[in-house]
Design a protein around this motif. Structure first.
Motif, PDB file in Angstrom:
ATOM      1  N   TYR A 221      -2.367  -6.584  -2.252  1.00 49.22           N
ATOM      2  CA  TYR A 221      -2.399  -5.133  -2.120  1.00 49.22           C
ATOM      3  C   TYR A 221      -3.554  -4.579  -2.937  1.00 49.22           C
ATOM      4  CZ  TYR A 221       1.897  -3.922   0.393  1.00 49.22           C
ATOM      5  OH  TYR A 221       2.836  -3.730   1.362  1.00 49.22           O
ATOM      6  N   GLY A 222      -4.222  -3.579  -2.384  1.00 50.72           N
ATOM      7  CA  GLY A 222      -5.190  -2.838  -3.170  1.00 50.72           C
ATOM      8  C   GLY A 222      -4.485  -1.686  -3.867  1.00 50.72           C
ATOM      9  N   SER A 223      -5.125  -1.146  -4.901  1.00 53.59           N
ATOM     10  CA  SER A 223      -4.507  -0.028  -5.615  1.00 53.59           C
ATOM     11  C   SER A 223      -5.567   0.984  -6.027  1.00 53.59           C
ATOM     12  CB  SER A 223      -3.754  -0.525  -6.857  1.00 53.59           C
ATOM     13  OG  SER A 223      -4.654  -1.099  -7.795  1.00 53.59           O
ATOM     14  N   ILE A 224      -5.119   2.226  -6.193  1.00 51.66           N
ATOM     15  CA  ILE A 224      -5.947   3.283  -6.766  1.00 51.66           C
ATOM     16  C   ILE A 224      -5.127   3.886  -7.894  1.00 51.66           C
ATOM     17  CG2 ILE A 224      -7.201   5.428  -6.348  1.00 51.66           C
ATOM     18  CD1 ILE A 224      -7.129   4.707  -3.350  1.00 51.66           C
ATOM     19  N   VAL A 225      -5.611   3.712  -9.115  1.00 54.53           N
ATOM     20  CA  VAL A 225      -4.846   4.123 -10.293  1.00 54.53           C
ATOM     21  C   VAL A 225      -5.710   5.043 -11.144  1.00 54.53           C
ATOM     22  CG1 VAL A 225      -3.616   3.348 -12.352  1.00 54.53           C
ATOM     23  CG2 VAL A 225      -3.581   1.946 -10.270  1.00 54.53           C
ATOM     24  N   SER A 226      -5.154   6.182 -11.529  1.00 50.12           N
ATOM     25  CA  SER A 226      -5.853   7.101 -12.414  1.00 50.12           C
ATOM     26  C   SER A 226      -5.141   7.160 -13.752  1.00 50.12           C
ATOM     27  CB  SER A 226      -5.908   8.507 -11.812  1.00 50.12           C
ATOM     28  OG  SER A 226      -6.373   9.443 -12.764  1.00 50.12           O
TER      29      SER A 226
ATOM     30  N   GLN B 263      -5.248   9.596 -15.678  1.00 44.78           N
ATOM     31  CA  GLN B 263      -4.723  10.951 -15.815  1.00 44.78           C
ATOM     32  C   GLN B 263      -3.481  11.189 -14.950  1.00 44.78           C
ATOM     33  OE1 GLN B 263      -8.074  10.347 -15.820  1.00 44.78           O
ATOM     34  NE2 GLN B 263      -8.095  10.810 -17.999  1.00 44.78           N
ATOM     35  N   TYR B 264      -3.325  10.406 -13.860  1.00 44.34           N
ATOM     36  CA  TYR B 264      -2.221  10.653 -12.934  1.00 44.34           C
ATOM     37  C   TYR B 264      -1.479   9.353 -12.642  1.00 44.34           C
ATOM     38  CZ  TYR B 264      -4.973  14.882 -12.204  1.00 44.34           C
ATOM     39  OH  TYR B 264      -5.685  16.031 -12.394  1.00 44.34           O
ATOM     40  N   ARG B 265      -0.932   8.747 -13.664  1.00 43.90           N
ATOM     41  CA  ARG B 265      -0.284   7.442 -13.509  1.00 43.90           C
ATOM     42  C   ARG B 265       0.892   7.493 -12.522  1.00 43.90           C
ATOM     43  NH1 ARG B 265      -1.896   3.565 -17.000  1.00 43.90           N
ATOM     44  NH2 ARG B 265      -3.085   4.181 -18.840  1.00 43.90           N
ATOM     45  N   ASP B 266       1.608   8.616 -12.496  1.00 43.96           N
ATOM     46  CA  ASP B 266       2.785   8.705 -11.635  1.00 43.96           C
ATOM     47  C   ASP B 266       2.418   8.780 -10.160  1.00 43.96           C
ATOM     48  OD1 ASP B 266       4.374   8.665 -13.874  1.00 43.96           O
ATOM     49  OD2 ASP B 266       4.612  10.853 -13.976  1.00 43.96           O
ATOM     50  N   ASP B 267       1.166   9.073  -9.868  1.00 39.50           N
ATOM     51  CA  ASP B 267       0.743   9.238  -8.482  1.00 39.50           C
ATOM     52  C   ASP B 267      -0.169   8.104  -8.015  1.00 39.50           C
ATOM     53  OD1 ASP B 267       2.081  11.669  -8.133  1.00 39.50           O
ATOM     54  OD2 ASP B 267       0.485  12.742  -9.157  1.00 39.50           O
ATOM     55  N   SER B 268      -0.058   6.951  -8.627  1.00 39.52           N
ATOM     56  CA  SER B 268      -0.897   5.828  -8.224  1.00 39.52           C
ATOM     57  C   SER B 268      -0.656   5.485  -6.758  1.00 39.52           C
ATOM     58  CB  SER B 268      -0.606   4.605  -9.101  1.00 39.52           C
ATOM     59  OG  SER B 268      -0.887   4.895 -10.460  1.00 39.52           O
ATOM     60  N   VAL B 269      -1.718   5.039  -6.103  1.00 46.06           N
ATOM     61  CA  VAL B 269      -1.670   4.764  -4.668  1.00 46.06           C
ATOM     62  C   VAL B 269      -1.812   3.263  -4.438  1.00 46.06           C
ATOM     63  CG1 VAL B 269      -2.839   5.120  -2.454  1.00 46.06           C
ATOM     64  CG2 VAL B 269      -2.631   7.013  -4.090  1.00 46.06           C
ATOM     65  N   PHE B 270      -0.973   2.718  -3.569  1.00 50.11           N
ATOM     66  CA  PHE B 270      -1.094   1.316  -3.179  1.00 50.11           C
ATOM     67  C   PHE B 270      -1.327   1.254  -1.679  1.00 50.11           C
ATOM     68  CE2 PHE B 270       1.134   1.304  -7.156  1.00 50.11           C
ATOM     69  CZ  PHE B 270       0.565   0.230  -7.838  1.00 50.11           C
TER      70      PHE B 270
ATOM     71  N   ASN C  36     -22.433  -3.934   8.790  1.00 51.04           N
ATOM     72  CA  ASN C  36     -21.876  -5.271   9.073  1.00 51.04           C
ATOM     73  C   ASN C  36     -21.313  -5.971   7.850  1.00 51.04           C
ATOM     74  OD1 ASN C  36     -22.577  -5.154  11.891  1.00 51.04           O
ATOM     75  ND2 ASN C  36     -24.706  -5.566  11.283  1.00 51.04           N
ATOM     76  N   ARG C  37     -20.769  -5.213   6.909  1.00 50.51           N
ATOM     77  CA  ARG C  37     -20.100  -5.823   5.762  1.00 50.51           C
ATOM     78  C   ARG C  37     -18.616  -6.007   6.089  1.00 50.51           C
ATOM     79  NH1 ARG C  37     -24.916  -5.511   4.660  1.00 50.51           N
ATOM     80  NH2 ARG C  37     -25.769  -5.273   2.544  1.00 50.51           N
ATOM     81  N   PRO C  38     -18.051  -7.200   5.846  1.00 45.49           N
ATOM     82  CA  PRO C  38     -16.624  -7.399   6.063  1.00 45.49           C
ATOM     83  C   PRO C  38     -15.807  -6.635   5.026  1.00 45.49           C
ATOM     84  CG  PRO C  38     -17.580  -9.337   5.016  1.00 45.49           C
ATOM     85  CD  PRO C  38     -18.719  -8.420   5.338  1.00 45.49           C
ATOM     86  N   MET C  39     -14.668  -6.091   5.454  1.00 43.98           N
ATOM     87  CA  MET C  39     -13.819  -5.332   4.543  1.00 43.98           C
ATOM     88  C   MET C  39     -13.023  -6.265   3.632  1.00 43.98           C
ATOM     89  SD  MET C  39     -14.352  -2.066   5.078  1.00 43.98           S
ATOM     90  CE  MET C  39     -16.043  -2.703   4.981  1.00 43.98           C
ATOM     91  N   ASP C  40     -12.686  -5.754   2.453  1.00 40.92           N
ATOM     92  CA  ASP C  40     -11.978  -6.555   1.463  1.00 40.92           C
ATOM     93  C   ASP C  40     -10.937  -5.685   0.774  1.00 40.92           C
ATOM     94  OD1 ASP C  40     -11.297  -8.692  -0.115  1.00 40.92           O
ATOM     95  OD2 ASP C  40     -13.339  -9.092  -0.815  1.00 40.92           O
ATOM     96  N   LEU C  41     -10.074  -6.315   0.003  1.00 47.19           N
ATOM     97  CA  LEU C  41      -9.095  -5.612  -0.821  1.00 47.19           C
ATOM     98  C   LEU C  41      -9.622  -5.473  -2.238  1.00 47.19           C
ATOM     99  CD1 LEU C  41      -5.795  -7.317   0.345  1.00 47.19           C
ATOM    100  CD2 LEU C  41      -6.259  -4.878   0.484  1.00 47.19           C
ATOM    101  N   TYR C  42      -9.257  -4.397  -2.903  1.00 50.25           N
ATOM    102  CA  TYR C  42      -9.737  -4.190  -4.273  1.00 50.25           C
ATOM    103  C   TYR C  42      -8.814  -3.231  -5.020  1.00 50.25           C
ATOM    104  CZ  TYR C  42     -11.743  -0.419  -1.497  1.00 50.25           C
ATOM    105  OH  TYR C  42     -11.907   0.610  -0.600  1.00 50.25           O
ATOM    106  N   ASP C  43      -8.885  -3.310  -6.324  1.00 47.78           N
ATOM    107  CA  ASP C  43      -8.204  -2.354  -7.201  1.00 47.78           C
ATOM    108  C   ASP C  43      -9.235  -1.370  -7.720  1.00 47.78           C
ATOM    109  OD1 ASP C  43      -5.656  -3.651  -7.071  1.00 47.78           O
ATOM    110  OD2 ASP C  43      -6.437  -5.181  -8.423  1.00 47.78           O
ATOM    111  N   LEU C  44      -8.917  -0.092  -7.644  1.00 50.50           N
ATOM    112  CA  LEU C  44      -9.814   0.972  -8.097  1.00 50.50           C
ATOM    113  C   LEU C  44      -9.123   1.712  -9.235  1.00 50.50           C
ATOM    114  CD1 LEU C  44     -12.597   1.935  -6.875  1.00 50.50           C
ATOM    115  CD2 LEU C  44     -11.323   3.791  -5.820  1.00 50.50           C
ATOM    116  N   ARG C  45      -9.777   1.800 -10.377  1.00 46.24           N
ATOM    117  CA  ARG C  45      -9.205   2.483 -11.540  1.00 46.24           C
ATOM    118  C   ARG C  45     -10.117   3.635 -11.945  1.00 46.24           C
ATOM    119  NH1 ARG C  45      -8.164  -2.628 -11.553  1.00 46.24           N
ATOM    120  NH2 ARG C  45     -10.240  -3.165 -12.304  1.00 46.24           N
ATOM    121  N   ILE C  46      -9.522   4.804 -12.136  1.00 46.07           N
ATOM    122  CA  ILE C  46     -10.288   6.015 -12.429  1.00 46.07           C
ATOM    123  C   ILE C  46      -9.875   6.583 -13.775  1.00 46.07           C
ATOM    124  CG2 ILE C  46     -10.836   8.367 -11.653  1.00 46.07           C
ATOM    125  CD1 ILE C  46      -9.300   6.102  -9.121  1.00 46.07           C
ATOM    126  N   ASN C  47     -10.858   6.971 -14.561  1.00 45.41           N
ATOM    127  CA  ASN C  47     -10.603   7.657 -15.822  1.00 45.41           C
ATOM    128  C   ASN C  47     -11.600   8.801 -15.946  1.00 45.41           C
ATOM    129  OD1 ASN C  47      -9.593   8.310 -18.332  1.00 45.41           O
ATOM    130  ND2 ASN C  47     -10.867   6.828 -19.404  1.00 45.41           N
TER     131      ASN C  47
END
Length: 373
Positions: free
Chosen positions: A56-61, A63-70, A105-116
């Motif tokens: 799973y990829g994730s988007i985590v901030s 500032q907004y830990r309760d609203d993290s997106v997976f 023509n780049r193949p898509m991948d999974l990643y974790d994104l962290r924002i501060n």
């Protein structure tokens, strides 16, 4: 734009920072195609980290830990697991950059994104430093690094501008330019109606690789004796809502609004010339004049651009031999002061404090070299 590579297992961890911004002059008029403004990038940042993921990829901030997106992949599509989230600008930047990557023509991948972000106050109040623009720019930049996409400042601006406009729907996108280019810039907005039409007729790669009508971004060098001081009222404001209110009145009072545009353009052209000539006095005169022009705009639109606290901040500054005005849409947030760096400001700051105004310890972020940072 600072880019740092760290190792996480066998995969690199990419860290990207994008600076915040403040408008110096030309607000409201700049939303009209080709009208000039001056904006400065600041040394407060949104930081985006990206690393490859396996399931799973994730988007985590922070500032907004309760609203993290997976999210997960369904073919090349990004499928969100929770639809209601506070990351609209990030999601828009991801979707657009991935579309650009697929076009190359780049193949898509999974990643974790962290924002501060340090563009907001410690208690979560917004300073008005363009956090949505900075996070958009940082996300686009990080993903272009992740997918190894070649990128110029112009391309970064255009990708970020489209992603930001898809969410906000209005505005000049000057805050995007400040986050991309750094330093002091003179900015004239592009024709957004042209962009809307072009997106239905041209590919994304064609769009980002061609000139945009009326768009101008020029680096400015401030005089050596210029000192920029920023005051914060403690009251956040919504730029998009204020711009919408002005737009409603504009449609009802064409002639008065056209006069505002003409006066703003003349003032800004003289201000920009002051930077080119290295004349602090010309710049201070232009700041004072732009404040008056915005006051006239507020009067006929009934929009509270300069709140009582902002007025107090500016008046105190003027009494201390400075030029001052609201920054951005006004209605709260920050004001800017331009003063000779040899002038003592202790009494001004003391009076600000007595009136509930906080001086922000910010400085100008230097011009960004996209190939080195």
């Amino acid at each position: 734009m600072c880019i740092i590579y760290k190792q996480k297992g066998n995969d690199p961890l990419i860290t990207v920072k994008a600076p915040g911004k403040l408008y110096i002059a030309g607000e409201y008029a700049v939303v009209e195609t080709g009208y000039p403004s001056i904006i400065v990038a600041l040394n407060q940042f949104v930081t985006v980290e990206i690393s490859r993921s396996k399931s799973y990829g994730s988007i985590v901030s922070k500032q907004y830990r309760d609203d993290s997106v997976f999210w997960r992949r369904q073919g090349d599509q990004m499928i969100l697991d929770n639809r209601d989230n506070t990351f609209n600008y990030i999601i828009s930047a991801i979707r657009l950059t991935e579309a650009y990557a697929q076009a190359l023509n780049r193949p898509m991948d999974l990643y974790d994104l962290r924002i501060n972000s340090d563009l907001d106050s410690p208690n979560g109040k917004k300073y008005g430093l363009g956090s949505s623009a900075a996070v958009t720019v940082a996300t686009v930049k990080a993903l272009c690094q992740f997918y190894q996409l070649p990128l110029t400042k112009s391309q970064l601006f255009k990708l970020s501008a489209i992603a930001h406009l898809d969410v906000q729907g209005n505005g000049s996108l000057g805050d995007i330019a400040a986050s991309v280019y750094g330093g002091w810039i003179a900015y004239r907005s592009f024709d957004r109606n042209w962009l809307i039409a072009a997106r239905s007729e041209q590919s994304l790669t064609e769009l980002v690789n061609q000139p945009w009508p009326h768009l101008q971004i020029t680096q400015l060098t401030p005089p050596r004796d210029l000192r920029l001081i920023i005051g914060w009222t403690g009251t956040p404001a919504s730029t998009s809502h204020l711009v919408d209110k002005v737009a409603i009145q504009k449609s009802r009072q064409h002639q008065v609004y056209d006069q505002f545009l003409m006066e703003s353009k003349k003032c800004l052209e003289e201000l920009i010339q002051g930077f080119k000539d290295g004349s602090l006095e010309t710049i201070k005169t232009g700041i004072k004049r732009n404040r008056e022009i915005l006051q006239h705009l507020a009067a006929f639109t009934k929009v509270a651009i300069e709140t009582p606290t902002l007025k107090k901040m500016c008046d105190i500054a003027v009494e201390n031999s400075a030029a001052a005005k609201s920054s951005g849409a006004g209605g709260g947030d920050c004001g800017i002061v331009v003063i000779d760096k040899h002038t003592d400001v202790d009494s001004m700051i003391q009076r600000w404090q007595e009136n509930g105004i906080t001086r922000l310890s910010l400085s100008v972020h230097p011009v960004i070299d996209i190939n080195k940072e």
